[in-house]
Design an enzyme around this catalytic site. Structure first.
Site, PDB file in Angstrom:
ATOM      1  N   ASP A   1       0.831  -1.194   0.000  1.00  0.00           N
ATOM      2  CA  ASP A   1       0.000   0.000   0.000  1.00  0.00           C
ATOM      3  C   ASP A   1       0.870   1.250   0.000  1.00  0.00           C
ATOM      4  OD1 ASP A   1       0.098   1.249   2.864  1.00  0.00           O
ATOM      5  OD2 ASP A   1      -0.172  -0.890   3.219  1.00  0.00           O
ATOM      6  N   LYS A   2       0.260   2.378  -0.303  1.00  0.00           N
ATOM      7  CA  LYS A   2       1.007   3.615  -0.549  1.00  0.00           C
ATOM      8  C   LYS A   2       1.924   3.980   0.608  1.00  0.00           C
ATOM      9  CE  LYS A   2       0.349   8.409  -2.046  1.00  0.00           C
ATOM     10  NZ  LYS A   2      -0.641   9.427  -2.474  1.00  0.00           N
TER      11      LYS A   2
END
Length: 236
Positions: free
Chosen positions: A100-101
Site C-alpha cells: 500500500d502507498k
C-alpha cells in the site's frame, strides 16, 4: 490455452489486467471480440485494441525495488507517484503484488506476467516477511494472537510466524496477501501500524538495496526463483 493465461504469458500484461481487458471487449481472436473463458488455439491471432500480441516474450526483466512510502503500486499513468514512473525503466514493467502507498520495502517488478499468480497465490505458500512498528508495546499475547490468525474481512487469516524485534516492533511472515492484511490484523487487536516494511519475498531480500533504489536480480537469484516456481503445478 485460456485467453487470460495466453495474454499473461506474452509478458505484456499480468493476468488480472488481462481479465479487465477481456471484460472491456478490447481483446480479439482472429478479429472477433471474445469474452472470459475463450481459448487460444495454435495459429490464432490475438490482439489488444488491434495490436497483435506475440507469445515470443523477448528479453524478460526482473527487478528488486526498495519502495519508499508515498509511492503507489500501479502502472496507471494518471496516478501521480505511480511505481512505474518512479522506477523509470526503459521498457514496460509492472509490480508483482502490492504494497500500500504508505508501506515500504521490497517489491518485485517484471514484464513476465506468467510468474505473478505463481508467486502471490496463497495456496503456493511463498513467504513474504515484514517488519512492523506499532503504537504501543508488543506483548506475548499479541504475537500469539497474530500468529494463530485474526478475524478480518469476513475470514480468519492463516496461521503465520511472528517474533518480537523490539518493544514496539515485530516481524511477521505471511503466505497470503489480503487487502491491507497486516494493518487490519493489528487494528483488530487494538494496535495501530506506524511503519510497515517488507524485507523479504521468498529468498529475495533488501540486502544492499537502499530505499528508493532498484537493481536487476542476479543470475543466482533468478535461477532460484524459477526453480521454486517450477516445483509447483502450473495454472490452467
Amino acid at each position: 490455452m485460456r485467453i487470460d493465461k495466453y495474454i499473461s504469458e506474452t509478458g505484456v500484461y499480468p493476468r488480472r489486467e488481462a481479465s479487465r481487458l477481456i471484460a472491456a471487449g478490447r481483446i480479439t481472436i482472429n478479429g472477433a471480440v471474445i469474452g472470459a473463458g475463450a481459448t487460444v488455439e495454435p495459429g490464432d491471432t490475438v490482439a489488444v485494441d488491434g495490436t497483435i500480441l506475440s507469445p515470443d516474450r523477448g528479453d524478460r526483466v526482473y527487478l528488486a525495488l526498495n519502495k519508499p512510502a508515498g509511492i503507489t503500486c500501479t502502472a496507471a499513468p494518471q496516478v501521480e507517484g505511480n511505481v512505474v514512473d518512479f522506477v523509470g525503466y526503459k521498457s514496460r514493467i509492472f509490480a508483482v503484488g502490492r504494497l500500500d502507498k504508505q508501506s515500504e520495502g521490497l517489491l518485485l517488478m517484471t514484464n513476465d506476467g506468467a510468474i505473478v499468480n505463481r508467486i502471490m497465490r496463497s495456496e503456493h505458500g511463498h513467504e513474504k516477511e515484514y517488519h512492523v512498528t506499532v503504537d504501543k508495546p508488543v506483548t506475548d499475547d499479541f504475537l500469539q494472537e497474530m500468529s494463530e490468525g485474526v478475524e478480518i474481512l469476513d475470514t480468519r487469516t492463516k496461521p503465520c510466524f511472528t517474533r518480537r524485534i523490539s518493544d514496539k516492533e515485530f516481524a511477521i511472515i505471511l503466505t497470503q496477501g489480503l487487502n491491507l492484511q497486516i494493518r487490519r490484523m493489528c487494528k483488530a487487536l487494538g494496535y495501530r501500524v506506524l511503519r510497515l516494511e517488507r524485507v523479504r519475498i521468498m529468498h529475495l531480500t533488501l540486502e544492499g538495496l537502499a530505499q528508493g533504489q532498484w537493481r536487476h536480480l542476479t543470475g543466482d537469484e533468478l535461477a532460484e526463483l524459477h526453480r521454486r516456481l517450477e516445483e509447483q503445478p502450473g495454472e490452467v
